[in-house]
Enzyme design. Structure first.
Site, short mmCIF file in Angstrom:
data_model
loop_
_atom_site.label_atom_id
_atom_site.label_comp_id
_atom_site.label_asym_id
_atom_site.label_seq_id
_atom_site.Cartn_x
_atom_site.Cartn_y
_atom_site.Cartn_z
N GLU A 71 0.84 -1.20 0.00
CA GLU A 71 0.00 0.00 0.00
C GLU A 71 0.88 1.25 0.00
O GLU A 71 1.73 1.42 0.88
CB GLU A 71 -0.94 0.00 1.21
N LYS A 245 -8.09 -0.81 10.86
CA LYS A 245 -7.36 -1.16 9.64
C LYS A 245 -6.16 -0.24 9.47
O LYS A 245 -5.06 -0.68 9.07
CB LYS A 245 -8.30 -1.05 8.44
N ASP A 261 3.55 -14.21 11.99
CA ASP A 261 2.20 -14.50 11.50
C ASP A 261 1.30 -13.28 11.71
O ASP A 261 0.67 -13.10 12.75
CB ASP A 261 1.64 -15.70 12.27
N HIS A 360 -2.87 10.15 -0.26
CA HIS A 360 -3.08 8.94 -1.06
C HIS A 360 -2.86 9.21 -2.54
O HIS A 360 -2.29 8.39 -3.26
CB HIS A 360 -4.49 8.41 -0.84
#
Length: 411
Positions: A71, A245, A261, A360
């Protein structure tokens, strides 16, 4: 005799897929034969970009923190958040964390009083079986720390074992102990549904805190909006999901870079976010009494290993631990959470000030430049002009790249 697909060599697997010559060669070129034993039906390696947060300060110690992510804005945001925290001495932690992992023997259709008495009468044997199953773990000071039988609705029960796992995340160790302990419960063999670890992490919650000068955020109004948005995520699940998130954007990128993990970490984090019956943000933000400082806190369960699992076969993960400075398990957990809190801060600041989309779009412009075929030396030039354009899309990127090349000096 014809070999089954899983019996083929990595090269022969690729050739058996009848791919185009170009695609086949790419897969072959990216193979790493050290990795063929880490996963089944190994074909090739999948590469993701690695960047870093430079000079992350946690408990007064400076770290160079690797992040692996696809990202575009994650690493920039984490660096920005950490820069703000450094103004007040960096991120700080609370009590030392514990390397504790839980496991369950799950029973169905039981008589509670009988099973409870059986467990009480066999506690010593449970301890003994666990030590016989993993003597090396006990030799290093690890092993079972608690045994608890818990009622579950519907005539069900869970025998919960908490195991100190040391330097390893401990999944294999806990599962081995559970299988050994299960053999004690011969009278209940038909009622045992499973013996398996749990990633819930009740005993491995870690907390970090950071402070930011209100002036560095753009003023008191922005700081108050951050607090209000944080409060909103405590009562609205839709907002909480997105805020968490954003936390995992940075946090999971570090976990992945360290060969651990990230799926287990995120599962435990999401369960912890819903521990009060309503899914909430994992972070909390508030103003100091004099309204000159923004205070942030992040807590969640975290099980991380420095050894074991696939780490032995992942040279890049081993190299990243060295880049990080070979921290202890406790230190690495707090560094990971510090990056999560930094990512959260940067996102909240962007949302409540110029908006999240501005940053972004700058990153997206670079991605579009690459997508339309810009060379490495052309990407930044195309991206800068794309950001200034009316539309940021593939067609505009093609036009800008074409204009650049039309005006290049001819050889």
């Amino acid at each position: 005799m014809t070999k089954k697909f899983y019996e083929l060599s990595p090269a022969d697997r690729v050739k058996a897929l009848s791919l185009s010559p170009v695609l086949e060669q790419r897969f072959l070129d990216q193979q790493n034969l050290y990795h063929q034993d880490l996963v089944e039906n190994y074909l090739t390696d999948f590469s993701l970009p690695e960047g870093m947060v430079k000079d992350a300060v946690v408990d007064g110690q400076k770290y160079q923190v690797p992040l692996v992510t696809e990202e575009p804005s994650v690493i920039a945001a984490a660096n920005n958040g950490m820069r703000l925290f450094r103004m007040k001495g960096g991120v700080k932690s609370g009590e030392p964390s514990h390397a504790l992992l839980g496991g369950q023997i799950i029973f169905n259709q039981i008589k509670w009083d009988e099973l409870s008495e059986f467990v009480e009468n066999h506690r010593g044997e449970i301890e003994e079986q666990a030590q016989l199953a993993k003597p090396s773990l006990y030799a290093r000071g690890g092993g079972i720390r608690s045994i608890n039988l818990r009622k579950v609705p519907g005539n069900r029960a869970s025998l919960d074992l908490t195991v100190e796992t040391g330097l390893a995340m401990g999944a294999n160790a806990v599962n081995t102990i559970l299988e050994a302990v299960k053999t004690i419960f011969v009278p209940y063999a038909e009622q045992i549904l499973a013996a398996i670890l749990t990633n819930a992490g009740h005993d491995s919650v870690v907390t970090v805190r950071g402070q930011v000068p209100v002036d560095s955020l753009g003023g008191l109004d922005i700081a108050k909006k951050i607090v209000a948005l944080s409060d909103f995520a405590k009562v609205d699940t839709d907002r909480a999901v997105t805020e968490n998130k954003g936390i995992f954007n940075g946090l999971s990128a570090v976990v992945l870079a360290l060969g651990n993990d990230w799926r287990a970490v995120e599962a435990a984090g999401h369960a912890y976010a819903a521990r009060q019956g309503l899914y909430q943000s994992l972070s909390t933000w508030q103003l100091s009494a004099d309204e000159k400082t923004l205070l942030g806190e992040l807590s969640l369960p975290l099980n991380i290993g420095l050894v074991g699992g696939g780490l032995a076969g992942l040279q890049q993960a081993q190299d990243n631990f060295k880049l990080l400075g070979q921290p202890t398990v406790d230190e690495v957990k707090k560094v990971i959470l510090a990056i999560g809190l930094s990512s959260n801060l940067a996102a909240l600041k962007a949302i409540t000030s110029q908006g999240i989309q501005a940053g972004h779009m700058r990153m997206q412009a670079r991605t579009l430049a690459i997508q339309v075929g810009a060379r490495p030396d052309e990407v930044q030039w195309v991206a800068e002009r794309l950001v200034a354009a009316v539309r940021i899309d593939e067609q505009t990127a093609k036009e800008i790249l074409g204009d650049l090349r039309n005006h290049e000096p001819k050889a």
